[in-house]
Design a protein around this motif. Structure first.
Motif, short mmCIF file in Angstrom:
data_model
loop_
_atom_site.label_atom_id
_atom_site.label_comp_id
_atom_site.label_asym_id
_atom_site.label_seq_id
_atom_site.Cartn_x
_atom_site.Cartn_y
_atom_site.Cartn_z
N THR A 1 0.84 -1.21 0.00
CA THR A 1 0.00 0.00 0.00
C THR A 1 0.86 1.25 0.00
N TRP A 2 1.93 1.26 0.81
CA TRP A 2 2.83 2.42 0.85
C TRP A 2 3.41 2.68 -0.53
N CYS A 3 3.93 1.63 -1.15
CA CYS A 3 4.54 1.79 -2.49
C CYS A 3 3.51 2.21 -3.53
N THR A 4 2.33 1.60 -3.47
CA THR A 4 1.27 1.96 -4.42
C THR A 4 0.85 3.41 -4.22
N PHE B 1 1.74 7.94 -11.86
CA PHE B 1 0.92 7.86 -13.08
C PHE B 1 -0.57 7.70 -12.79
N GLY B 2 -0.95 7.32 -11.58
CA GLY B 2 -2.36 7.19 -11.22
C GLY B 2 -2.94 8.42 -10.57
N TRP B 3 -2.22 9.53 -10.63
CA TRP B 3 -2.67 10.77 -10.00
C TRP B 3 -4.04 11.20 -10.51
N TYR B 4 -4.34 10.93 -11.76
CA TYR B 4 -5.64 11.30 -12.32
C TYR B 4 -6.78 10.74 -11.47
N LEU B 5 -6.62 9.51 -10.97
CA LEU B 5 -7.66 8.90 -10.14
C LEU B 5 -7.57 9.35 -8.68
N HIS B 6 -6.40 9.73 -8.22
CA HIS B 6 -6.19 10.05 -6.81
C HIS B 6 -6.34 11.55 -6.51
N GLU B 7 -6.24 12.37 -7.53
CA GLU B 7 -6.21 13.83 -7.34
C GLU B 7 -7.42 14.36 -6.59
N ASP B 8 -8.62 13.90 -6.93
CA ASP B 8 -9.81 14.44 -6.26
C ASP B 8 -9.81 14.13 -4.76
N TYR C 1 -14.33 18.05 -1.47
CA TYR C 1 -14.84 17.37 -2.66
C TYR C 1 -16.29 16.97 -2.39
N PRO C 2 -17.25 17.43 -3.20
CA PRO C 2 -18.66 17.33 -2.84
C PRO C 2 -19.36 15.99 -3.11
N HIS C 3 -18.71 15.03 -3.70
CA HIS C 3 -19.40 13.80 -4.09
C HIS C 3 -19.24 12.71 -3.04
N VAL C 4 -20.19 11.80 -3.00
CA VAL C 4 -20.12 10.66 -2.10
C VAL C 4 -18.97 9.75 -2.52
N PHE C 5 -18.83 9.55 -3.82
CA PHE C 5 -17.75 8.72 -4.35
C PHE C 5 -16.71 9.60 -5.01
N GLU C 6 -15.47 9.14 -4.97
CA GLU C 6 -14.35 9.83 -5.61
C GLU C 6 -13.78 8.91 -6.68
N LYS C 7 -13.08 9.49 -7.63
CA LYS C 7 -12.36 8.64 -8.61
C LYS C 7 -11.36 7.75 -7.87
N ASN C 8 -10.84 8.26 -6.77
CA ASN C 8 -9.89 7.53 -5.96
C ASN C 8 -10.44 6.18 -5.48
N ASP C 9 -11.75 6.07 -5.36
CA ASP C 9 -12.36 4.81 -4.91
C ASP C 9 -12.11 3.67 -5.89
N ALA C 10 -11.68 3.97 -7.10
CA ALA C 10 -11.35 2.92 -8.07
C ALA C 10 -10.21 2.05 -7.57
N PHE C 11 -9.37 2.59 -6.68
CA PHE C 11 -8.26 1.80 -6.15
C PHE C 11 -8.76 0.64 -5.28
N PHE C 12 -9.96 0.75 -4.73
CA PHE C 12 -10.54 -0.38 -4.01
C PHE C 12 -10.71 -1.56 -4.95
N VAL C 13 -11.13 -1.28 -6.17
CA VAL C 13 -11.29 -2.35 -7.17
C VAL C 13 -9.93 -2.93 -7.54
N LEU D 1 -1.56 19.45 -1.56
CA LEU D 1 -2.68 19.29 -2.50
C LEU D 1 -2.23 18.75 -3.84
N GLY D 2 -0.94 18.81 -4.12
CA GLY D 2 -0.43 18.30 -5.39
C GLY D 2 0.14 16.91 -5.24
N LYS D 3 0.62 16.37 -6.35
CA LYS D 3 1.12 15.00 -6.31
C LYS D 3 2.55 14.90 -5.81
#
Length: 151
Positions: free
Chosen positions: A19-22, A30-37, A43-55, A127-129
């Motif tokens: 998890t630390w390395c990921t 390279f996965g910042w696009y999904l983690h940035e929000d 962030y106003p949504h119940v779900f975030e793009k970041n939740d894709a990492f659970f999958v 706030l940045g990567k």
């Protein structure tokens, strides 16, 4: 059965390093696009793009469960179980305790849990990567567990 239990617990422990390395090299790479929000305040949504990492972590666990019962129960099942146990711990610590996505554990005074929350808040001050710190989830620097000294 003791060996299978050791495999599950060993996998759980190994997942902290994975998890630390990921988090450091994929989510803040390279996965910042999904983690940035996840790093944007309010962030106003119940779900975030970041939740894709659970999958991302659930698919290997489910695959290991599948192959871990064919043709009979084997060590792959217990590797999958270790990943699942870590995923449950991650959900409870990260989403429930730290980010308060659910109103459980709201008033904990446990020093360890407060230290985890403090370290993650330090992680989110960036706030940045780049320039991140505290990429772990269950193991963070000891300085976050010390009681503050007031003068």
């Amino acid at each position: 059965m003791i060996l299978f239990t050791a495999v599950a617990l060993g996998t759980f422990i190994l997942m902290e390093g994975i998890t630390w390395c990921t988090h450091k090299y994929v989510m803040h790479g390279f996965g910042w696009y999904l983690h940035e929000d996840h790093h944007q305040p309010g962030y106003p949504h119940v779900f975030e793009k970041n939740d894709a990492f659970f999958v991302v972590f659930a698919v290997p666990s489910m695959t290991l469960f599948y192959f871990g019962i064919r043709p009979e129960l084997n060590y792959l099942f217990f590797i999958g179980l270790g990943i699942l146990m870590y995923g449950i711990a991650y959900f409870l610590i990260h989403d429930v305790l730290i980010h308060r996505r659910f109103n459980w554990f709201k008033n904990t005074q446990n020093r360890y849990l407060r230290g985890l929350r403090k370290a993650h808040k330090i992680h989110h001050k960036h706030l940045g990567k780049h320039d991140g710190e505290c990429f772990g989830m269950l193991v963070v620097p000891l300085k976050y567990f010390k009681k503050p000294t007031w003068k």
